[in-house]
Write a protein that holds these residues in place. Structure first.
Motif, short mmCIF file in Angstrom:
data_model
loop_
_atom_site.label_atom_id
_atom_site.label_comp_id
_atom_site.label_asym_id
_atom_site.label_seq_id
_atom_site.Cartn_x
_atom_site.Cartn_y
_atom_site.Cartn_z
N UNK B 582 0.82 -1.21 0.00
CA UNK B 582 0.00 0.00 0.00
C UNK B 582 0.86 1.27 0.00
N UNK B 583 2.12 1.12 0.37
CA UNK B 583 2.96 2.31 0.54
C UNK B 583 3.46 2.84 -0.80
N UNK B 584 3.49 4.16 -0.93
CA UNK B 584 3.90 4.75 -2.21
C UNK B 584 5.41 4.72 -2.41
N UNK B 585 6.15 4.53 -1.31
CA UNK B 585 7.60 4.52 -1.49
C UNK B 585 8.16 3.10 -1.62
N UNK B 586 7.28 2.10 -1.75
CA UNK B 586 7.76 0.73 -1.97
C UNK B 586 8.13 0.56 -3.44
N UNK B 587 9.05 -0.36 -3.70
CA UNK B 587 9.36 -0.65 -5.11
C UNK B 587 8.25 -1.54 -5.66
N UNK B 588 7.93 -1.42 -6.93
CA UNK B 588 6.91 -2.32 -7.51
C UNK B 588 7.30 -3.79 -7.31
N UNK B 589 8.59 -4.10 -7.41
CA UNK B 589 9.05 -5.48 -7.22
C UNK B 589 8.59 -6.02 -5.87
N UNK B 590 8.74 -5.22 -4.82
CA UNK B 590 8.38 -5.66 -3.48
C UNK B 590 6.86 -5.62 -3.28
N UNK B 591 6.24 -4.52 -3.66
CA UNK B 591 4.80 -4.41 -3.38
C UNK B 591 3.99 -5.41 -4.20
N UNK B 592 4.43 -5.66 -5.45
CA UNK B 592 3.69 -6.65 -6.25
C UNK B 592 3.88 -8.06 -5.68
N UNK B 593 5.09 -8.36 -5.22
CA UNK B 593 5.34 -9.68 -4.64
C UNK B 593 4.50 -9.85 -3.37
N UNK B 594 4.45 -8.80 -2.56
CA UNK B 594 3.66 -8.91 -1.32
C UNK B 594 2.18 -9.10 -1.64
N UNK B 595 1.72 -8.38 -2.65
CA UNK B 595 0.31 -8.52 -3.03
C UNK B 595 0.05 -9.92 -3.59
N UNK B 596 1.01 -10.44 -4.35
CA UNK B 596 0.83 -11.79 -4.90
C UNK B 596 0.75 -12.83 -3.77
N UNK B 597 1.58 -12.66 -2.77
CA UNK B 597 1.53 -13.58 -1.62
C UNK B 597 0.15 -13.54 -0.97
N UNK B 598 -0.37 -12.33 -0.86
CA UNK B 598 -1.71 -12.19 -0.26
C UNK B 598 -2.76 -12.88 -1.13
N UNK B 599 -2.61 -12.71 -2.43
CA UNK B 599 -3.58 -13.37 -3.34
C UNK B 599 -3.49 -14.88 -3.21
N UNK B 600 -2.28 -15.39 -3.05
CA UNK B 600 -2.12 -16.84 -2.88
C UNK B 600 -2.83 -17.30 -1.60
N UNK B 601 -2.61 -16.56 -0.53
CA UNK B 601 -3.25 -16.93 0.74
C UNK B 601 -4.77 -16.84 0.61
N UNK B 602 -5.23 -15.81 -0.11
CA UNK B 602 -6.68 -15.61 -0.25
C UNK B 602 -7.32 -16.68 -1.13
N UNK B 603 -6.50 -17.33 -1.97
CA UNK B 603 -7.07 -18.28 -2.93
C UNK B 603 -7.40 -19.62 -2.29
N UNK B 604 -6.98 -19.85 -1.09
CA UNK B 604 -7.21 -21.15 -0.43
C UNK B 604 -8.25 -21.01 0.68
N UNK B 605 -8.92 -22.10 0.93
CA UNK B 605 -9.87 -22.08 2.05
C UNK B 605 -9.14 -21.85 3.36
N UNK B 606 -8.04 -22.53 3.51
CA UNK B 606 -7.19 -22.33 4.69
C UNK B 606 -5.89 -21.70 4.18
N UNK B 607 -5.55 -20.51 4.62
CA UNK B 607 -4.39 -19.81 4.07
C UNK B 607 -3.09 -20.62 4.16
#
Lengths: 183, 769
Positions: B582-607
């Motif tokens: 969410x932070x504007x001073x994060x690099x896209x590399x880091x923020x996109x990876x963090x978001x992808x991890x969240x999406x992975x966790x969200x995609x399962x019934x049990x994270x």
């Protein structure tokens, strides 16, 4: 700073006392305020949003159990523009109540107001303080900055120095560049 | 006689004709009308001073008319005597006022520096981009104007704006652009920026042919238009950027200012006459609400479109308040003199507290409902009638502010609530509309952008109440709002606890509650009704999380931090606050990876089921980083230059990047964001806008690894993988996999076994608590 200077002379009626010092002097000023507050009402005009209520409470607790009562003796108003500061001075009750002005020049360093206008407003404010000081003690703190705003700091300080009767100029203690060897 | 229905596109002062107005006729024509429009400012002071001013001005009867009058001063809460100075031509008013204020500096002034569009809207009700019915005489002098849609209608007729976009092929501060792209509808033209004469001739022809209402540019304020104008002068080829003949463009200087404790930079601006210019790179919140939201701001604030696109929401709120004051006959002070009331120091401890925060319980929580007050502070200001003039210093009556020695005068509507009420009602109506419509609803995008513009105005209105330069601000009113806010949140907490919910977090205007048996939106409805009954303020369910994680502080992970969390709602949508994604001073590399991890966790019934995949993903990202397969632009950090370079004792990475730019003649101002890469050696950064290309081998891979693993650790920590463990496993000897679960191989086959291990097997081997 507060380790070096712990007491200022109390401001006296008929005189304007000026302290020229960096921000570290706030603790000491709160100690002075604590002493005044135990004697009666005192008015504080804060031009730099630097009034430290907790430091004042701590200073009071060192000498009285009636902290709340003493805190009620300190009447505070904060100015965020130079217009407001001058308006406050114009509206102050002239009843002998001591007046302390904290960081008086801060609001006058506002680049949004033309410099000559600020100078004029400052002159108005100092006139009002002169009138107030005829019937009440007045103390002013002018804050010195580590990175001054051009030449304006100095130009605005001059009329203050010319107005004050007592001037206390304090400098921040020199810090050691490095740890001294033990032996 | 000329009669037509259309939209008011632009209006401005003219030295000869008073006010000039441009309209878009619904028949397609563009119409220019004039309007003699005298404007008035007021001087306030003693009778002697006002008389002296009257004498001074009375020798200019053709330009200025004078009269004594009484006007309402909200701060004094009564009518005051004033000298009304009416200037016949609005073009002259600022000059007359400047001269007057210089001669009579001790007087107070009101209605002195107002935008002419506000004055026009106050008089005629017509605001920029309003749809109106217009009657003019044969000399094109406006006679009557009646609005057909006010600023508060939800569904408006679309404006048939002709838009031309102009953008260079590359950001000019980054590299030298080669061509200029001009687009109108589906047509697109490319002009070579090395050959100015044909560019100017062709662009002029395009502008003449299409006669656009709006020039939508990229870097138009700071690069493109200044260059076009410079070359146009050099080659004597006027471009006709203005629709108004005989006027030059209007330049507004760049500036840097403080807002909410942050230094903000705004580039110089170029405004046009009769046509609008918006620079998307210099427009306020363009990424958030685009042209739809900007039009909404223009209509509501009565500021011309090109002004509305560039002003902060605070200026927008100020305009709404000034417009309300003008309509109500209330003086708009030029310089607010009114200061804070003298109050005992003891009162400061209770008054200066801000919003209420109840620290969260760190960790994973399931089936948590998030409930938010709808625009809490504006709603408080409207409901409790909080305005500078309604604050009473002496405790009296029933309308005491909680915990403060202040009361509210409810005998008449305050100025600020009056200004905010329609704004708040419109925002709530839009939210309701959006909540009730499916994702394919044709108005959805338009409504969503407009609602966002309204949200920003409402978010700012509270802060503006305490802002030093706000014309209608007052610190006690600001404190009263937060006092009511704390009380409302406490009552909401009590209501939740009385109904058996556990409160997980309170944060200023929202609460997170949990109940083992109440996991569906319908189960939360009784709580919403109860809170509304106890607080009288609108509240809504933001959603119910399948799970939500409140993370600890960076310094001490056992210490809770307010408003730092991530979670997945029951509909699968993810919400994050305060972390890298969410932070504007994060690099896209880091923020996109963090978001992808969240999406992975969200995609399962049990994270936790997603952990092997998450670990494998991180390995892949690290591998790509080490092998220089990550696009350099994804490694960019964008940090704000916090002060002038000379003021740094130890230059920050952003300051070091700016020093590099300075060495090649590129200047940056405090408040500007500086893109740079972390690199090895000194100075440790590489400014992205340097003329030479960065060397990929110089990228500080270790630093980006740390950033990635820290961001990953924040997300995975609750499932046993904190930053330390991830680092140990991935960066030290993690690549030398131990295979305890595999049968002990024959020495000859050992290497064979390791080679055959697939990525997913490797990630399984790494997973587990």
């Amino acid at each position: 700073m507060d380790r070096q200077i712990t007491v200022f002379p109390m401001p006296k009626t008929g005189k304007i006392s000026l302290v020229v010092a960096p921000r570290g002097v706030v603790q000491t000023l709160m100690s002075m305020l604590a002493t005044l507050a135990q004697r009666g009402r005192v008015i504080v005009l804060d031009g730099g949003n630097c009034f430290d209520g907790y430091a004042l409470a701590r200073a009071l607790r060192r000498s009285t159990h009636q902290v709340q009562a003493a805190l009620k003796q300190v009447l505070l108003s904060r100015a965020f523009t130079c217009y407001q500061l001058v308006a406050m001075l114009a509206e102050l009750p002239v009843d002998g109540t001591p007046v302390i002005v904290l960081d008086m020049l801060s609001t006058f360093l506002d680049e949004n107001v033309h410099f000559t206008k600020r100078q004029r407003l400052l002159a108005n404010g100092l006139n009002l303080l002169r009138q107030i000081s005829a019937g009440a003690p007045v103390a002013i703190w002018a804050r010195t900055r580590s990175s001054p705003v051009g030449d304006e700091d100095r130009q605005l300080l001059i009329p203050l120095l010319e107005t004050a009767h007592d001037i206390w100029e304090l400098q921040a203690p020199h810090t050691l560049e490095h740890q001294l060897p033990l032996f | 006689m000329l009669e037509f229905t259309g939209w008011l596109l632009d209006l401005f002062e003219d030295p000869r004709e008073g006010l000039v107005l441009y309209f878009i006729d619904e028949d397609g024509a563009r119409r220019r009308l004039i309007y003699p429009f005298p404007v008035t400012f007021y001087a306030l002071g003693s009778d002697v001073e006002l008389r002296a001013l009257w004498r001074h001005l009375s020798n200019r009867p053709r330009e200025i008319t004078l009269r004594r009058t009484q006007r309402m001063d909200v701060f004094k809460r009564r009518m005051v005597m004033a000298l009304a100075v009416t200037v016949q031509n609005p073009y002259e008013v600022s000059k007359v006022f400047r001269q007057t204020a210089a001669h009579f500096p001790h007087l107070e002034y009101a209605d002195a520096d107002l935008q002419v569009s506000l004055r026009f809207a106050a008089k005629t009700k017509a605001f920029p981009l309003s749809r109106c019915r217009v009657v003019a005489d044969e000399d094109h002098k406006l006679e009557t104007i009646d609005i057909l849609e006010d600023a508060w209608v939800l569904k408006t007729m679309p404006i048939p704006l002709r838009i031309m976009t102009l953008s260079p092929d590359v950001a000019p501060h980054h590299a030298r652009p080669h061509y200029l792209k001009a687009a109108i509808g589906d047509e697109e033209y490319h002009f070579d920026l090395q050959t100015w004469r044909p560019l100017l001739v062709n662009l002029r022809a395009l502008i003449q042919r299409y006669d656009p209402d709006l020039l939508l540019t990229d870097w138009g304020d700071t690069w493109l238009l200044p260059r076009l104008l410079q070359q146009s002068e050099k080659y004597h080829i006027p471009l006709g950027l203005n629709r108004e003949v005989g006027r030059g463009v209007s330049w507004h200087e760049e500036r840097t200012y403080f807002s909410y404790g942050q230094i903000v930079y705004r580039g110089q601006q170029i405004h046009l006459f009769g046509r609008c210019h918006i620079d998307r790179q210099n427009a306020m919140l363009w990424d958030d609400y685009r042209l739809d939201g900007t039009i909404e701001v223009s209509r509501i604030t009565a500021l011309p479109l090109q002004t509305a696109s560039r002003v902060s929401p605070g200026t927008g709120i100020s305009s709404i308040e000034m417009l309300t004051a003008l309509r109500e006959g209330i003086l708009v002070p030029w310089q607010k003199q009114q200061a804070e009331m003298l109050k005992p120091a003891a009162d400061l401890f209770t008054a200066d507290q801000g919003g209420l925060v109840y620290q969260p319980h760190i960790g994973v929580h399931k089936h948590v409902a998030q409930i938010d007050f709808v625009s809490l502070y504006p709603a408080i200001m409207v409901h409790f009638n909080i305005s500078p003039e309604t604050i009473l210093p002496d405790p009296q009556g029933d309308n005491m502010v909680p915990a403060l020695g202040l009361a509210i005068d409810t005998s008449q509507d305050g100025l600020v609530p009056k200004a905010l009420r329609p704004l708040l009602e419109k925002r709530i109506a839009m939210k309701k509309y959006l909540a009730s419509k499916p994702s394919w609803d044709p108005f959805r995008k338009n409504f969503s952008r407009r609602a966002s513009a309204l949200k920003w105005l409402l978010v700012t209105c509270f802060g503006y109440l305490g802002y030093k330069n706000a014309r209608f601000g007052r610190i006690e009113a600001h404190q009263a709002v937060t006092a009511y806010g704390r009380e409302a949140l406490l009552r909401a907490k009590e209501a939740a606890e009385d109904l058996g919910f556990e409160v997980i977090q309170l944060y200023v205007d929202g609460l997170w509650v949990q109940h083992p048996d109440k996991t569906q939106p319908a189960d939360i409805e009784p709580l919403l009704l109860e809170i509304q009954a106890r607080t009288a303020l609108p509240i809504s369910l933001d959603g119910i999380y399948r799970w939500v994680v409140f993370v600890g502080s960076r310094q001490d992970k056992n210490r809770p931090v307010a408003n730092r969390y991530f979670g997945v709602f029951q509909d699968g949508s993810i919400k994050v606050r305060g972390i890298d994604a969410r932070r504007r001073d994060s690099t896209p590399f880091v923020s996109q990876a963090q978001m992808h991890l969240l999406e992975l966790l969200a995609s399962k019934d049990q994270p936790e089921e997603a952990l092997p995949e998450a670990i494998a993903f991180l390995q892949e990202r690290l591998r790509a980083l080490r092998h220089r397969q990550v696009d350099l632009s994804d490694l960019l950090v964008r940090q704000r230059l916090g002060r002038k370079l000379a003021a740094y004792r130890t230059p920050s990475p952003a300051a070091r990047a700016v020093l590099q730019l300075q060495s090649v003649g590129k200047e940056m101002r405090p408040g500007q964001r500086v893109p740079f890469l972390y690199t090895l050696g000194r100075p440790g950064v590489f400014a992205w806008d340097m003329p030479q290309r960065p060397n990929p081998q110089a990228v500080d891979v270790a630093r980006y690894q740390r950033l990635l693993l820290r961001a990953a650790g924040i997300v995975l920590e609750s499932w046993g993988w904190d930053e330390k463990r991830l680092t140990e496993k991935m960066l030290s000897d993690a690549s030398q996999l131990k295979l305890p679960t595999l049968p002990k191989p024959h020495p000859e086959k050992h290497g064979h076994q390791v080679r055959r291990l697939t990525d997913s097997q490797a990630s399984h081997a790494l997973s587990g608590p």
